[in-house]
Design a protein around this motif. Sequence first.
Motif, PDB file in Angstrom:
ATOM      1  N   VAL A   1      93.143 -44.368  43.387  1.00 24.23           N
ATOM      2  CA  VAL A   1      92.944 -44.204  44.738  1.00 24.23           C
ATOM      3  C   VAL A   1      93.465 -42.730  44.812  1.00 24.23           C
ATOM      4  N   SER A   2      92.728 -41.810  45.031  1.00 24.95           N
ATOM      5  CA  SER A   2      93.247 -40.562  45.408  1.00 24.95           C
ATOM      6  C   SER A   2      93.137 -39.790  46.686  1.00 24.95           C
ATOM      7  N   SER A   3      94.219 -39.402  47.318  1.00 27.17           N
ATOM      8  CA  SER A   3      94.275 -38.761  48.556  1.00 27.17           C
ATOM      9  C   SER A   3      93.976 -37.285  48.135  1.00 27.17           C
TER      10      SER A   3
ATOM     11  N   GLY B   1      92.829 -46.088  57.497  1.00 27.23           N
ATOM     12  CA  GLY B   1      94.041 -45.179  58.029  1.00 27.23           C
ATOM     13  C   GLY B   1      95.033 -44.494  57.198  1.00 27.23           C
ATOM     14  N   ASP B   2      95.313 -45.247  56.065  1.00 26.47           N
ATOM     15  CA  ASP B   2      96.152 -44.559  55.173  1.00 26.47           C
ATOM     16  C   ASP B   2      95.840 -45.048  53.799  1.00 26.47           C
ATOM     17  N   ASN B   3      96.037 -44.289  52.720  1.00 24.05           N
ATOM     18  CA  ASN B   3      95.656 -44.652  51.500  1.00 24.05           C
ATOM     19  C   ASN B   3      96.713 -45.495  50.734  1.00 24.05           C
ATOM     20  N   ASP B   4      97.838 -45.793  51.134  1.00 23.27           N
ATOM     21  CA  ASP B   4      98.545 -47.017  50.576  1.00 23.27           C
ATOM     22  C   ASP B   4      98.136 -48.166  50.792  1.00 23.27           C
TER      23      ASP B   4
ATOM     24  N   ASN C   1      86.452 -43.086  53.281  1.00 24.87           N
ATOM     25  CA  ASN C   1      85.368 -42.239  53.581  1.00 24.87           C
ATOM     26  C   ASN C   1      85.841 -41.626  54.999  1.00 24.87           C
ATOM     27  N   ASP C   2      86.484 -40.430  54.842  1.00 21.79           N
ATOM     28  CA  ASP C   2      86.953 -39.697  56.085  1.00 21.79           C
ATOM     29  C   ASP C   2      86.147 -39.263  57.166  1.00 21.79           C
ATOM     30  N   THR C   3      84.986 -38.954  56.578  1.00 21.66           N
ATOM     31  CA  THR C   3      84.096 -38.261  57.420  1.00 21.66           C
ATOM     32  C   THR C   3      83.431 -39.336  58.683  1.00 21.66           C
TER      33      THR C   3
HETATM   34  N1  GLU Z   1      92.039 -39.855  52.737  1.00 20.08           N
HETATM   35  C1  GLU Z   1      92.969 -38.811  53.079  1.00 20.08           C
HETATM   36  C2  GLU Z   1      92.706 -37.673  52.443  1.00 20.08           C
HETATM   37  O1  GLU Z   1      92.103 -37.813  51.253  1.00 20.08           O
HETATM   38  C3  GLU Z   1      94.502 -39.218  52.979  1.00 20.08           C
HETATM   39  C4  GLU Z   1      95.041 -40.439  53.809  1.00 20.08           C
HETATM   40  C5  GLU Z   1      96.404 -40.752  53.078  1.00 20.08           C
HETATM   41  O2  GLU Z   1      96.959 -40.179  52.237  1.00 20.08           O
HETATM   42  O3  GLU Z   1      96.951 -41.675  53.415  1.00 20.08           O
HETATM   43  O4  GLU Z   1      93.040 -36.586  52.551  1.00 20.08           O
END
Ligand code: GLU
Length: 253
Positions: free
Chosen positions: A44-46, A143-146, A132-134
């Motif tokens: 799972v990559s931010s 909301g957050d990747n955790d 899918n941030d777009t």
């Molecule tokens: N989805 C966001 C990104 O890729 C990050 C969200 C997060 O780190 O919690 O920039």
Amino acid sequence: MRLVIKIGTSTLTHATGRLNLRRFHALCETISDIKNAGHEVILVSSGAIAMGVGKLGLPARPDDVPTKQAAAAVGQCELMDAYDRSFGQYHHTVAQLLIAREDVAVPERRENFSNTLFRLLALRALPIINENDTVSTAEFGIGDNDTLAAIVAQSAQADLLILLSDIDGLFSADPHRDANAKRIPVVEAITDDIRKLAGGKGTPNGTGGMATKVHAAEICGCDMVIANGFHPSVLYDILEGKDVGTRFVREKK
Ligand code: GLU
């Protein structure tokens, strides 16, 4: 073991938003080696927004939603291109999955998502997942990747969730303010005291985004380790059971 590894923006990029190449390549090499050893890995990559900011040459991370979403659209391509090239060196095939809240909230969609994940793992591909941030926003998305990583770990019936970030684990006090703060190696049960240490509700960034991490431990359905991704070799230490980070032991129901 089936592992879900979440990599935070601070681990992947420099403050400029550009990729931290040395760390990025070390991460991809380590994860490739872990896959070569027979483990299944889901990333799972931010980093999409930060990399978009870097690539578009924006002066700072934008505050407004449309610019953030535009930056994510640019940065997600850049991120996947970098993963594809780096993992490709080690003959691993990456797959991109972008998830919005409905995809995991609606049972049939969640099942489709799990089926795709299982099939990718059976094909020995490396799923790389981001929100899918777009189309998602902090208010209307996961909301957050955790949290996203915990949902993924649960959907994939993972054995272990690893959150790599720029902190060494959960501390007995805020380490930025209290020199006597001690790292807590193992959390056996998530009590109110543990939630309080993580900053509690309303101050999610109180101790470096700990609240979302502790919440992830509550919903992931497996053991979870929070560790510092500064040295990607920490992944080997975790798999060898060394005393690094904070391990949240799955509560037996
Ligand atoms: N989805 C966001 C990104 O890729 C990050 C969200 C997060 O780190 O919690 O920039």
